[in-house]
Design a protein around this motif. Sequence first.
Motif, short mmCIF file in Angstrom:
data_model
loop_
_atom_site.label_atom_id
_atom_site.label_comp_id
_atom_site.label_asym_id
_atom_site.label_seq_id
_atom_site.Cartn_x
_atom_site.Cartn_y
_atom_site.Cartn_z
N LYS A 14 -9.88 51.11 -57.13
CA LYS A 14 -9.79 49.67 -58.21
C LYS A 14 -8.24 50.26 -59.34
O LYS A 14 -7.20 49.83 -59.44
CB LYS A 14 -10.89 49.37 -58.80
CG LYS A 14 -11.81 48.54 -58.36
CD LYS A 14 -12.91 48.13 -58.81
CE LYS A 14 -14.23 48.05 -58.08
NZ LYS A 14 -16.03 48.27 -58.61
N LYS A 15 -8.32 50.82 -59.88
CA LYS A 15 -7.33 51.37 -61.00
C LYS A 15 -6.14 51.68 -60.04
O LYS A 15 -5.34 52.23 -60.80
CB LYS A 15 -8.15 53.06 -61.74
CG LYS A 15 -9.23 51.40 -62.76
CD LYS A 15 -8.96 52.42 -63.98
CE LYS A 15 -10.02 51.74 -65.00
NZ LYS A 15 -10.61 52.56 -66.46
N LYS A 16 -6.33 52.52 -59.16
CA LYS A 16 -5.28 53.51 -58.60
C LYS A 16 -4.40 52.80 -57.28
O LYS A 16 -3.45 52.77 -56.82
CB LYS A 16 -5.23 54.94 -58.61
CG LYS A 16 -5.14 55.63 -60.14
CD LYS A 16 -4.63 55.44 -60.75
CE LYS A 16 -5.02 56.45 -62.09
NZ LYS A 16 -3.70 55.83 -63.00
N LEU A 17 -5.16 52.18 -56.66
CA LEU A 17 -4.78 51.73 -55.35
C LEU A 17 -5.29 49.97 -54.63
O LEU A 17 -4.37 49.29 -54.20
CB LEU A 17 -5.50 51.77 -54.52
CG LEU A 17 -5.33 53.66 -54.08
CD1 LEU A 17 -6.85 53.83 -52.68
CD2 LEU A 17 -4.33 54.80 -53.47
N ASN A 18 -5.31 49.58 -57.04
CA ASN A 18 -5.28 47.92 -56.67
C ASN A 18 -6.04 47.58 -55.17
O ASN A 18 -5.83 46.25 -55.68
CB ASN A 18 -4.02 47.55 -56.68
CG ASN A 18 -3.40 47.71 -57.76
OD1 ASN A 18 -4.17 48.11 -58.98
ND2 ASN A 18 -2.80 48.26 -58.55
N VAL A 19 -7.23 47.99 -54.96
CA VAL A 19 -8.66 47.64 -54.02
C VAL A 19 -9.24 48.00 -54.50
O VAL A 19 -10.41 49.34 -54.96
CB VAL A 19 -7.82 47.98 -52.38
CG1 VAL A 19 -6.72 47.39 -51.84
CG2 VAL A 19 -7.92 49.49 -52.44
N PHE A 20 -9.97 47.16 -53.91
CA PHE A 20 -11.95 47.72 -53.75
C PHE A 20 -11.97 48.38 -52.54
O PHE A 20 -11.47 48.66 -51.55
CB PHE A 20 -12.90 46.07 -53.43
CG PHE A 20 -13.19 45.44 -54.55
CD1 PHE A 20 -13.31 45.40 -55.92
CD2 PHE A 20 -12.28 44.09 -54.45
CE1 PHE A 20 -13.95 44.72 -56.89
CE2 PHE A 20 -11.95 43.73 -55.65
CZ PHE A 20 -12.69 43.59 -56.91
N GLN A 23 -12.69 47.68 -48.63
CA GLN A 23 -10.58 47.08 -48.91
C GLN A 23 -10.04 48.10 -48.50
O GLN A 23 -9.47 47.74 -47.27
CB GLN A 23 -10.18 46.59 -50.09
CG GLN A 23 -10.96 44.89 -49.88
CD GLN A 23 -9.32 43.70 -50.95
OE1 GLN A 23 -9.60 44.75 -52.18
NE2 GLN A 23 -9.63 43.33 -51.47
N GLU A 79 1.20 54.84 -65.30
CA GLU A 79 0.82 53.58 -64.87
C GLU A 79 1.64 52.89 -65.32
O GLU A 79 2.55 53.30 -65.95
CB GLU A 79 -0.93 53.42 -65.19
CG GLU A 79 -2.09 54.46 -64.93
CD GLU A 79 -3.10 53.33 -65.47
OE1 GLU A 79 -3.38 52.43 -65.40
OE2 GLU A 79 -3.79 54.60 -65.26
#
Length: 79
Positions: A14-20, A23, A79
């Motif tokens: 979630k925080k580094k790849l911006n996916v669940f 996903q 980030e």
Amino acid sequence: MLPDDAPLHGIFAKKKLNVFPYQLRLAWDRLVYSGTGQAPLVVYSEEEMRTKIATTPGSIGYLSEIKIDGSVQVVHINE
């Protein structure tokens, strides 16, 4: 990578790849089943992750800060 239900894996995805996590799994599955990629190795603990990173040339992984020791090299992600 850690299993989809591992708390650290969820944070990383979630925080580094911006996916669940699900996903990310679907993306790897598409690559594997299309014959264009190979899924990452799944390990079941941070200790196992650290060992694999330390003993496999060219590997990358993610660990909690408290699990990092001199056996692995840290790459910071801004980030």
